[in-house]
Design an enzyme around this catalytic site. Structure first.
Site, mmCIF file in Angstrom:
data_model
loop_
_atom_site.group_PDB
_atom_site.id
_atom_site.type_symbol
_atom_site.label_atom_id
_atom_site.label_comp_id
_atom_site.label_asym_id
_atom_site.label_seq_id
_atom_site.Cartn_x
_atom_site.Cartn_y
_atom_site.Cartn_z
ATOM 1 N N LYS A 111 -6.236 6.575 1.735
ATOM 2 C CA LYS A 111 -7.349 6.282 1.005
ATOM 3 C C LYS A 111 -8.747 6.550 2.187
ATOM 4 O O LYS A 111 -9.717 7.352 1.748
ATOM 5 C CB LYS A 111 -7.692 5.012 0.173
ATOM 6 C CG LYS A 111 -6.816 5.001 -0.938
ATOM 7 C CD LYS A 111 -6.477 3.580 -1.552
ATOM 8 C CE LYS A 111 -5.585 3.245 -2.552
ATOM 9 N NZ LYS A 111 -5.184 2.145 -2.979
ATOM 10 N N ASP A 130 -12.042 0.619 -8.181
ATOM 11 C CA ASP A 130 -10.831 0.588 -8.749
ATOM 12 C C ASP A 130 -10.887 0.383 -10.239
ATOM 13 O O ASP A 130 -9.976 0.587 -10.842
ATOM 14 C CB ASP A 130 -10.004 -0.621 -8.138
ATOM 15 C CG ASP A 130 -8.960 -0.084 -7.521
ATOM 16 O OD1 ASP A 130 -8.629 1.168 -7.415
ATOM 17 O OD2 ASP A 130 -8.271 -1.264 -6.672
ATOM 18 N N GLN A 172 -6.846 -4.125 -1.691
ATOM 19 C CA GLN A 172 -5.334 -3.662 -1.949
ATOM 20 C C GLN A 172 -4.484 -4.819 -2.564
ATOM 21 O O GLN A 172 -4.426 -5.838 -2.105
ATOM 22 C CB GLN A 172 -4.960 -2.908 -0.818
ATOM 23 C CG GLN A 172 -3.454 -2.342 -0.865
ATOM 24 C CD GLN A 172 -3.434 -0.838 -1.753
ATOM 25 O OE1 GLN A 172 -4.388 -0.065 -1.569
ATOM 26 N NE2 GLN A 172 -2.524 -0.807 -2.464
#
Ligand code: NAP
Length: 288
Positions: A54, A121, A98
């Site tokens: 990412k 997200d 994460q």
């Protein structure tokens, strides 16, 4: 019918190139670079690879990276404090925690304290609520990637029968809400659905997000349907999806492979979300 294969890798590359161009225009207009903060707690190698991917993809499109790595024994309070600090940092447009986190850190609860305007997200309750109400907001990356694949292949969703197998907060529910927003007639299936095969056979657009290799059989696919396989299963034969690809490809019009279908779209949509978040925070129209 032999299905046309949807090349997710190529489409993800197009999205990334478009975001790179838009970031360049954004910088030329005098704005600071959008920033993506990733927070990884612990030393799980797979999570380390995801976060590294990412950050690398962000750098390639001109997004500034803030790569926070905390040790496996970091406390819940430490992660909480870091997320709040990032929420206040004007250089940070997007924050990604994460998951999964180590046991002592409640990742679900921490997701809820992420500033919704930085929720790249798309997993906070505010983002989920905006999606459920059909209001503009940051959308979860994998579901947004599914819709992008359909859009780039001009799949007609208005009035289409869409069947989503799986009802997770991460994939199934948001995909269903996005399809509904495009005026599809949406059916959501799960582990207690009766006669799953028969429901799937109704689908003009069939989305599988289950996590069970080849659960969706070829003869569950309507002739001419569009099949999107979100599943990623590690088997002895390598990575496979939730759909029996060969059987489904004989009947479908369009189908995603695994790997190389939905998978590459997730990071591409994360980059798009980060730019959208930067625009939103600058008071610019973010959704066109
Ligand atoms: P999840 O949270 O485990 O949810 C799975 C869903 O499938 C649940 O709603 C479950 O029903 C349903 N299900 C399980 N067995 C079923 C059966 N026999 N028949 C019908 N439905 C069944 O999984 P997820 O996070 O949504 O992920 C789904 C898959 O997508 C996984 O393979 C994951 O690795 C993959 N994935 C890929 C990406 C990507 O491409 N970047 C991103 C995220 C996830 P209940 O609710 O009734 O239990």
């Amino acid at each position: 019918m032999a299905a046309e294969i949807i090349d997710g890798k190529a489409i993800a590359q197009q999205v990334r190139a478009e975001v790179a161009e838009e970031v360049a225009t954004w910088l030329e207009a005098g704005h600071p670079a959008p920033g993506l903060a990733t927070v990884l707690v612990g030393d799980d190698p797979a999570s380390g690879v995801y976060v590294g991917g990412k950050q690398k993809a962000s750098a390639e499109v001109g997004i500034e990276g803030f790569d926070h790595r905390l040790s496996a024994d970091a406390t819940h309070a430490q992660v909480d404090a870091l997320l709040r600090e990032l929420g206040d940092d004007p250089r940070v447009s997007g924050i990604l925690l994460q998951l999964p986190t180590p046991e002592q850190v409640d990742g679900g609860a921490l997701t809820e304290i992420i500033d919704p305007s930085k929720d790249v997200d798309g997993l906070t309750p505010i983002s989920a609520g905006l999606l459920a109400k059909g209001r503009p907001g940051l959308r979860p990356c994998t579901p947004a990637g599914v819709l992008e694949l359909l859009r780039r292949h001009d799949v007609e969703l208005q009035g289409a029968e869409a069947v989503v197998v799986g009802r997770s907060d991460l994939v199934g529910k948001p995909v269903a809400a996005l399809l509904l927003a495009q005026h599809a007639t949406v059916t959501i299936c799960h582990s207690r659905t009766r006669d799953l095969a028969e429901v799937c056979r109704r689908a003009d657009v069939l989305i599988a997000a289950v996590g069970k290799p080849a659960l969706v059989r070829g003869d569950w696919v309507k002739e001419g349907a569009v099949v999107i396989d979100v599943g990623i299963n590690r088997t002895d034969a390598g990575l496979t999806g939730d759909v029996d690809f060969d059987g489904a490809a004989e009947r479908a019009r369009l189908i995603t492979p695994v790997p190389g279908g939905v998978g590459p779209m997730t990071i591409a949509m994360l980059l798009r979300n980060t730019l959208t978040a930067a625009r939103m925070q600058a008071g610019e129209p973010a959704w066109t």
